[in-house]
Design an enzyme around this catalytic site. Sequence first.
Site, PDB file in Angstrom:
ATOM      1  N   LYS A   1     -21.529   4.986   4.474  1.00 22.77           N
ATOM      2  CA  LYS A   1     -21.999   3.752   5.122  1.00 22.77           C
ATOM      3  C   LYS A   1     -21.147   2.562   4.678  1.00 22.77           C
ATOM      4  O   LYS A   1     -20.840   1.668   5.481  1.00 22.77           O
ATOM      5  CB  LYS A   1     -23.477   3.516   4.807  1.00 22.77           C
ATOM      6  CG  LYS A   1     -24.069   2.228   5.407  1.00 22.77           C
ATOM      7  CD  LYS A   1     -24.157   2.268   6.923  1.00 22.77           C
ATOM      8  CE  LYS A   1     -24.583   0.930   7.527  1.00 22.77           C
ATOM      9  NZ  LYS A   1     -26.013   0.641   7.454  1.00 22.77           N
TER      10      LYS A   1
ATOM     11  N   LYS B   1     -24.833  -8.424   1.823  1.00 21.99           N
ATOM     12  CA  LYS B   1     -25.230  -7.422   0.825  1.00 21.99           C
ATOM     13  C   LYS B   1     -24.347  -6.175   0.949  1.00 21.99           C
ATOM     14  O   LYS B   1     -23.855  -5.639  -0.048  1.00 21.99           O
ATOM     15  CB  LYS B   1     -26.710  -7.057   1.050  1.00 21.99           C
ATOM     16  CG  LYS B   1     -27.206  -5.962   0.172  1.00 21.99           C
ATOM     17  CD  LYS B   1     -28.095  -4.904   0.844  1.00 21.99           C
ATOM     18  CE  LYS B   1     -28.022  -4.739   2.331  1.00 21.99           C
ATOM     19  NZ  LYS B   1     -28.588  -3.497   2.860  1.00 21.99           N
TER      20      LYS B   1
END
Lengths: 301, 301
Positions: free
Chosen positions: B176, B244
């Site tokens: 990811k 983030k």
Amino acid sequence: MTDTNPPAVGFIGLGVMGRPMAANLLRAGFPLVVHSRSPGPVEQLVALGAQAAASPAEVAARTEIVLTALPASADVELVVAGPQGVLDGLQPGAVVVDTSTILPATARDLAGRAAAKGGAFLDAPVSGGEMGAAEGTLSIMVGGQAAALERARPALAALGSRIVHVGDSGAGQLCKACNQLVIGGTMAALGEAFALARKAGVDPARVREALLGGFAASRVLELHAERVIESNYSASAPLRLYQKDMQIIMDTAREHAVPALVAAWVQQLVGLAVADRGSDFDYAGVITAVLRLAGVDGQAA
Amino acid sequence: MTDTNPPAVGFIGLGVMGRPMAANLLRAGFPLVVHSRSPGPVEQLVALGAQAAASPAEVAARTEIVLTALPASADVELVVAGPQGVLDGLQPGAVVVDTSTILPATARDLAGRAAAKGGAFLDAPVSGGEMGAAEGTLSIMVGGQAAALERARPALAALGSRIVHVGDSGAGQLCKACNQLVIGGTMAALGEAFALARKAGVDPARVREALLGGFAASRVLELHAERVIESNYSASAPLRLYQKDMQIIMDTAREHAVPALVAAWVQQLVGLAVADRGSDFDYAGVITAVLRLAGVDGQAA
């Protein structure tokens, strides 16, 4: 194409891209006149039904649409505006369509000179590579007069599945610069991703497979990344041409005062790849250059 | 899914992603137990047929597969391993599937703690956004034991059209990170391309159209670039979550000693976009940040 006979089309520059493009024009039924510096490709096209001309001027004298597919700005200037060049034989109302990737400024200059001869010049660089050229599925980015594009459109339709009139002269080349920049930025990011995967002990091939299903999916991930993962560069486009493209991008970015950090970094990666693998290596070398920087062996798998 | 009754599934975290994912599990026929900090989404899912549980521990006590969809590493640690957390109620043989995007190291830690309780923990972050969640077409990147994935697969098949077992615990999150890095690099390059187009007087919408037909084609060009060109950010994913993600990428790159110049630059562009537009703005703000740097107004069109 209309009900009338198709116009005679000329093709100058029968390299890796030009050869399959010219063959597609023959297949679509256009009478074709060709010229190239190398005799081999000319003979191949003549065997398919083309006629050979001795010079660019002769090609222009015998056709209504003249396509060129050449390596760089200087080649296009010479073939179009040099001695025995296209402009020397240009017919009134004829359209020169340059599919090479060159400086937008050169395209604008040649468009002015063609107009002065009573013809038109379109910049019409393509994306899709050798595969797209062979399959007639190129994306063609056109800059220049809309009326000239309409005259050339039947011929272009034999070469590409997408023809976009981007804007005035030079806009096609500007668009191609954008195209090459986005490809390069995607490759540089992919290089970092594959380096991360390799060094974390994760298989880049699985990463590629997963990414193909989400927002990171791209043609670069499908095609260029696969070449790196399989170390199979047979569908290669050489770094030497991409290096020229990156110079066009940086020159154009400077001309328009656009900060282009990603493009600048891609240019450095191209330099690294050329130093490492030579300028005939595939331009997916942008990806392997990042792997090399990360201390892995330049192989994704 | 097998011929036997589908297993009871838990879902914790009913935000923008979790809500449509949970609804898809109900639609696929799974008995569903949900928990979320906000009562509104719980009521919505209950109205669709789910049961509510008072805590993550209670969700785990009543289900065989427990899915989580939470903002960040700290949330997942709290929900899984905190007081009244999933591990407190975990059934023997149960599988926790965390679809959040968190640090690979956190995923590995939680996998160890789930195994100590006789269960399993898979990191299974997704790509495809709110649209993919709603349509059940997410790409799911799985790290952890293959046997645990097989137990969870029928439930995951209701959420995504591509499920890739990337590797051991943490490999899904590593993948990811690669995904988000590639998206960011593509957006940064697109920002430079659109800035070049704008400043050269070429319409970025035509550039996008032309690029979609060639090697520069990507989902980012289809979706994120369209949002920028149309100034329509209704399908937005917020910069605050992407910020983030970029921190995860940079932390992971440092951990593995991977030079990541493109990622570092994307991180700075995210910071610029947050300063300019706020952290709730769409993460396509990476593109508009480059336009702003180039002195155009941050609008592509």
